[in-house]
Enzyme design. Structure first.
Site, PDB file in Angstrom:
ATOM      1  N   THR A 117       0.852  -1.198   0.000  1.00  0.00           N
ATOM      2  CA  THR A 117       0.000   0.000   0.000  1.00  0.00           C
ATOM      3  C   THR A 117       0.883   1.242   0.000  1.00  0.00           C
ATOM      4  O   THR A 117       0.690   2.162  -0.786  1.00  0.00           O
ATOM      5  CB  THR A 117      -0.907  -0.001   1.255  1.00  0.00           C
ATOM      6  OG1 THR A 117      -1.684  -1.187   1.259  1.00  0.00           O
ATOM      7  CG2 THR A 117      -1.829   1.206   1.260  1.00  0.00           C
TER       8      THR A 117
ATOM      9  N   GLU B 186      14.765   0.360   7.360  1.00  0.00           N
ATOM     10  CA  GLU B 186      14.699  -1.083   7.628  1.00  0.00           C
ATOM     11  C   GLU B 186      15.738  -1.854   6.814  1.00  0.00           C
ATOM     12  O   GLU B 186      16.254  -2.882   7.265  1.00  0.00           O
ATOM     13  CB  GLU B 186      13.292  -1.615   7.325  1.00  0.00           C
ATOM     14  CG  GLU B 186      12.279  -1.148   8.353  1.00  0.00           C
ATOM     15  CD  GLU B 186      10.843  -1.500   7.993  1.00  0.00           C
ATOM     16  OE1 GLU B 186      10.628  -2.341   7.105  1.00  0.00           O
ATOM     17  OE2 GLU B 186       9.934  -0.918   8.603  1.00  0.00           O
TER      18      GLU B 186
ATOM     19  N   ALA C 240       3.247  -6.864   9.730  1.00  0.00           N
ATOM     20  CA  ALA C 240       1.801  -6.651   9.901  1.00  0.00           C
ATOM     21  C   ALA C 240       0.998  -7.094   8.684  1.00  0.00           C
ATOM     22  O   ALA C 240      -0.143  -7.511   8.803  1.00  0.00           O
ATOM     23  CB  ALA C 240       1.523  -5.177  10.204  1.00  0.00           C
TER      24      ALA C 240
ATOM     25  N   THR D 115       2.319   0.659  13.273  1.00  0.00           N
ATOM     26  CA  THR D 115       2.361  -0.303  12.156  1.00  0.00           C
ATOM     27  C   THR D 115       2.349   0.457  10.835  1.00  0.00           C
ATOM     28  O   THR D 115       2.098  -0.136   9.785  1.00  0.00           O
ATOM     29  CB  THR D 115       1.150  -1.261  12.189  1.00  0.00           C
ATOM     30  OG1 THR D 115      -0.051  -0.471  12.183  1.00  0.00           O
ATOM     31  CG2 THR D 115       1.164  -2.166  13.396  1.00  0.00           C
ATOM     32  N   ALA D 116       2.591   1.794  10.877  1.00  0.00           N
ATOM     33  CA  ALA D 116       2.480   2.607   9.651  1.00  0.00           C
ATOM     34  C   ALA D 116       3.807   2.623   8.895  1.00  0.00           C
ATOM     35  O   ALA D 116       4.039   1.768   8.038  1.00  0.00           O
ATOM     36  CB  ALA D 116       2.012   4.011  10.007  1.00  0.00           C
TER      37      ALA D 116
ATOM     38  N   HIS E  45       8.431  -5.690  10.215  1.00  0.00           N
ATOM     39  CA  HIS E  45       7.504  -5.306   9.150  1.00  0.00           C
ATOM     40  C   HIS E  45       6.667  -6.529   8.737  1.00  0.00           C
ATOM     41  O   HIS E  45       6.682  -6.963   7.584  1.00  0.00           O
ATOM     42  CB  HIS E  45       8.248  -4.738   7.936  1.00  0.00           C
ATOM     43  CG  HIS E  45       7.378  -3.848   7.081  1.00  0.00           C
ATOM     44  ND1 HIS E  45       7.801  -2.662   6.568  1.00  0.00           N
ATOM     45  CD2 HIS E  45       6.084  -3.981   6.666  1.00  0.00           C
ATOM     46  CE1 HIS E  45       6.828  -2.098   5.861  1.00  0.00           C
ATOM     47  NE2 HIS E  45       5.776  -2.891   5.903  1.00  0.00           N
TER      48      HIS E  45
HETATM   49  P1  NAD Z   1      -5.152   5.272   3.821  1.00  0.00           P
HETATM   50  O1  NAD Z   1      -4.631   6.139   2.736  1.00  0.00           O
HETATM   51  O2  NAD Z   1      -6.451   4.575   3.615  1.00  0.00           O
HETATM   52  O3  NAD Z   1      -5.283   6.130   5.173  1.00  0.00           O
HETATM   53  C1  NAD Z   1      -4.310   7.035   5.604  1.00  0.00           C
HETATM   54  C2  NAD Z   1      -5.005   8.144   6.379  1.00  0.00           C
HETATM   55  O4  NAD Z   1      -3.990   9.013   6.882  1.00  0.00           O
HETATM   56  C3  NAD Z   1      -5.938   9.001   5.524  1.00  0.00           C
HETATM   57  O5  NAD Z   1      -7.210   9.090   6.135  1.00  0.00           O
HETATM   58  C4  NAD Z   1      -5.250  10.352   5.435  1.00  0.00           C
HETATM   59  O6  NAD Z   1      -6.151  11.453   5.381  1.00  0.00           O
HETATM   60  C5  NAD Z   1      -4.457  10.354   6.742  1.00  0.00           C
HETATM   61  N1  NAD Z   1      -3.313  11.267   6.697  1.00  0.00           N
HETATM   62  C6  NAD Z   1      -2.408  11.429   5.694  1.00  0.00           C
HETATM   63  N2  NAD Z   1      -1.501  12.370   6.038  1.00  0.00           N
HETATM   64  C7  NAD Z   1      -1.853  12.804   7.272  1.00  0.00           C
HETATM   65  C8  NAD Z   1      -1.298  13.770   8.162  1.00  0.00           C
HETATM   66  N3  NAD Z   1      -0.213  14.493   7.833  1.00  0.00           N
HETATM   67  N4  NAD Z   1      -1.914  13.965   9.360  1.00  0.00           N
HETATM   68  C9  NAD Z   1      -3.017  13.249   9.688  1.00  0.00           C
HETATM   69  N5  NAD Z   1      -3.593  12.329   8.885  1.00  0.00           N
HETATM   70  C10 NAD Z   1      -3.007  12.105   7.698  1.00  0.00           C
HETATM   71  O7  NAD Z   1      -3.983   4.265   4.133  1.00  0.00           O
HETATM   72  P2  NAD Z   1      -4.107   2.848   4.886  1.00  0.00           P
HETATM   73  O8  NAD Z   1      -4.452   1.786   3.909  1.00  0.00           O
HETATM   74  O9  NAD Z   1      -4.942   3.012   6.096  1.00  0.00           O
HETATM   75  O10 NAD Z   1      -2.567   2.599   5.278  1.00  0.00           O
HETATM   76  C11 NAD Z   1      -1.894   3.494   6.139  1.00  0.00           C
HETATM   77  C12 NAD Z   1      -0.407   3.206   6.088  1.00  0.00           C
HETATM   78  O11 NAD Z   1      -0.150   1.958   6.716  1.00  0.00           O
HETATM   79  C13 NAD Z   1       0.173   3.015   4.671  1.00  0.00           C
HETATM   80  O12 NAD Z   1       0.460   4.244   4.044  1.00  0.00           O
HETATM   81  C14 NAD Z   1       1.417   2.194   4.925  1.00  0.00           C
HETATM   82  O13 NAD Z   1       2.536   3.039   5.087  1.00  0.00           O
HETATM   83  C15 NAD Z   1       1.102   1.478   6.241  1.00  0.00           C
HETATM   84  N6  NAD Z   1       1.021   0.015   6.051  1.00  0.00           N
HETATM   85  C16 NAD Z   1       1.843  -0.780   6.772  1.00  0.00           C
HETATM   86  C17 NAD Z   1       1.796  -2.154   6.603  1.00  0.00           C
HETATM   87  C18 NAD Z   1       2.681  -3.074   7.401  1.00  0.00           C
HETATM   88  O14 NAD Z   1       2.869  -4.231   7.005  1.00  0.00           O
HETATM   89  N7  NAD Z   1       3.226  -2.631   8.512  1.00  0.00           N
HETATM   90  C19 NAD Z   1       0.897  -2.716   5.679  1.00  0.00           C
HETATM   91  C20 NAD Z   1       0.054  -1.869   4.970  1.00  0.00           C
HETATM   92  C21 NAD Z   1       0.121  -0.491   5.157  1.00  0.00           C
END
Ligand code: NAD
Length: 335
Positions: A74, A261, A304, A230-231, A302
């Site tokens: 993603t 990483e 999740a 987990t972001a 990583h």
């Molecule tokens: P998404 O785009 O659906 O949601 C992200 C949210 O963050 C949105 O609502 C957006 O408005 C908000 N946002 C963006 N910038 C912001 C800021 N400066 N302040 C406040 N809010 C802000 O994304 P998602 O599918 O929910 O995924 C989120 C993140 O999780 C991905 O970008 C990815 O980096 C991470 N992720 C990690 C794993 C893992 O294996 N650890 C797997 C998938 C995704």
């Protein structure tokens, strides 16, 4: 067209990709794309890779035929989108393969911390079945702060509600359907920091979220609060986090992601000629290693995303992305 599938062991299924057919020839490479192996694939028209791949301008500039990058994740913060735009290289991602997958992992980390699961299990593995001296805490009634209420954040909200937690939310663009719900309170970022017992991060890595949780933000958090990330690693200042945990200001942290990483996974690469890590990268790596050894921290590598269901969705979506590009109707484009 030649497709090179980097990080072939991660979120890829070589057999499924090989069945793409048509004039698409697939080569699988176990290693992630980097400056060291890019020249061996200069005839690639399409590359696909995971979070550890180096899609920087410097590396991509050595792929003269490249027209499409199919990111098998993603997050696409490892892709230099400005460079791709300038060269007409299209980039796709997998927008929503694992909302529950990632949110469940955030709760897995939280529950393991709240119930001291790791030290208890380590003791029984050693043959020590005495009662655990370390007391945990309940989630019910605690304030759960969600930073980022997109696909994953909203699943985390559902889970928090299921545990009987109150939900505080912060997002740069609050979601209208969530705003209207009586069980969720959108607050300012500072109010969330001050009021939440547990903070779970679900924002993408962008220039705006880089270092979003630094020393000042950690200081604003409640004494005894728990941070779950987990972001992406770069959202948190890990040196500051070590300090906040060491002095007892934060009770615990659950981290699935860390800055740089690749440096942690393949330190040897960074000590090759011309690839020495920067001082900032080394500081972040030291902080990450310190965190991983702390008793009140759980670090997963990583992981999740890593369920059978999510894996299947990543493979299916990436194949659909490549096929759509090859047919001239690209989908799931980013940038
Ligand atoms: P998404 O785009 O659906 O949601 C992200 C949210 O963050 C949105 O609502 C957006 O408005 C908000 N946002 C963006 N910038 C912001 C800021 N400066 N302040 C406040 N809010 C802000 O994304 P998602 O599918 O929910 O995924 C989120 C993140 O999780 C991905 O970008 C990815 O980096 C991470 N992720 C990690 C794993 C893992 O294996 N650890 C797997 C998938 C995704």
């Amino acid at each position: 067209m030649k497709i090179v599938l980097f990080s072939a062991g991660e979120a890829a299924d070589e057999a499924a990709f090989s069945a793409l057919g048509g004039d698409l020839a697939v080569l699988s490479v176990t290693a992630p794309l980097d400056a060291g192996n890019v020249d061996a694939h200069e005839d690639a028209d399409i590359v696909s890779g995971f979070a550890g791949c180096d899609f920087s301008a410097a590396t991509l500039s050595r792929l003269p035929r490249l027209r499409f990058i199919a990111v098998r994740a993603t997050g696409f913060d490892n892709v230099d989108l400005a460079y791709c735009r300038a060269r007409g290289i299209l980039v796709s991602n997998v927008p929503a393969y694992g909302d529950s997958t990632v949110a469940e992992h955030a709760f897995g980390l939280l529950l393991a911390l709240s119930r001291r699961t790791v030290p208890c299990a380590e003791a029984t593995r050693r043959g020590d079945f005495t009662f655990c001296p370390d007391r945990g805490f309940e989630l019910r009634g605690k304030a759960f702060g969600v930073v980022g209420t997109g696909h994953i954040g909203r699943r985390a909200i559902e889970m928090a509600s299921g545990f009987g937690m109150t939900v505080l939310a912060y997002d740069a663009m609050p979601s209208p359907d969530l705003q209207g719900r009586p069980d969720i309170r959108y607050v300012t970022f500072n109010a969330l920091l001050a009021e939440a017992d547990i903070i779970s991060l679900h924002v993408p890595a962008t220039p705006q979220t880089d270092g979003m949780i630094g020393a000042a933000e950690l200081a604003r958090m409640k004494r005894g609060a728990v941070l779950i990330n987990t972001a992406r690693g770069q959202v948190v200042d890990h040196a500051a986090l070590v300090g906040a945990l060491e002095c007892g200001h934060l009770a615990a942290a659950g981290l699935d992601v860390l800055p740089d990483e690749t440096l942690l996974r393949h330190p040897d690469k960074f000590f090759a000629p011309d690839q020495a890590p920067s001082a900032a990268q080394l500081r972040a790596a030291l902080a990450a290693r310190a965190l991983a050894s702390m008793p009140n921290v759980i670090v997963t590598p990583h992981n999740a995303y890593n369920t059978q269901e999510a894996f299947r969705r990543i493979v299916e979506t990436t194949i659909a992305n490549i096929r759509a590009f090859a047919e001239g109707n690209p989908i799931n484009l980013v940038g």
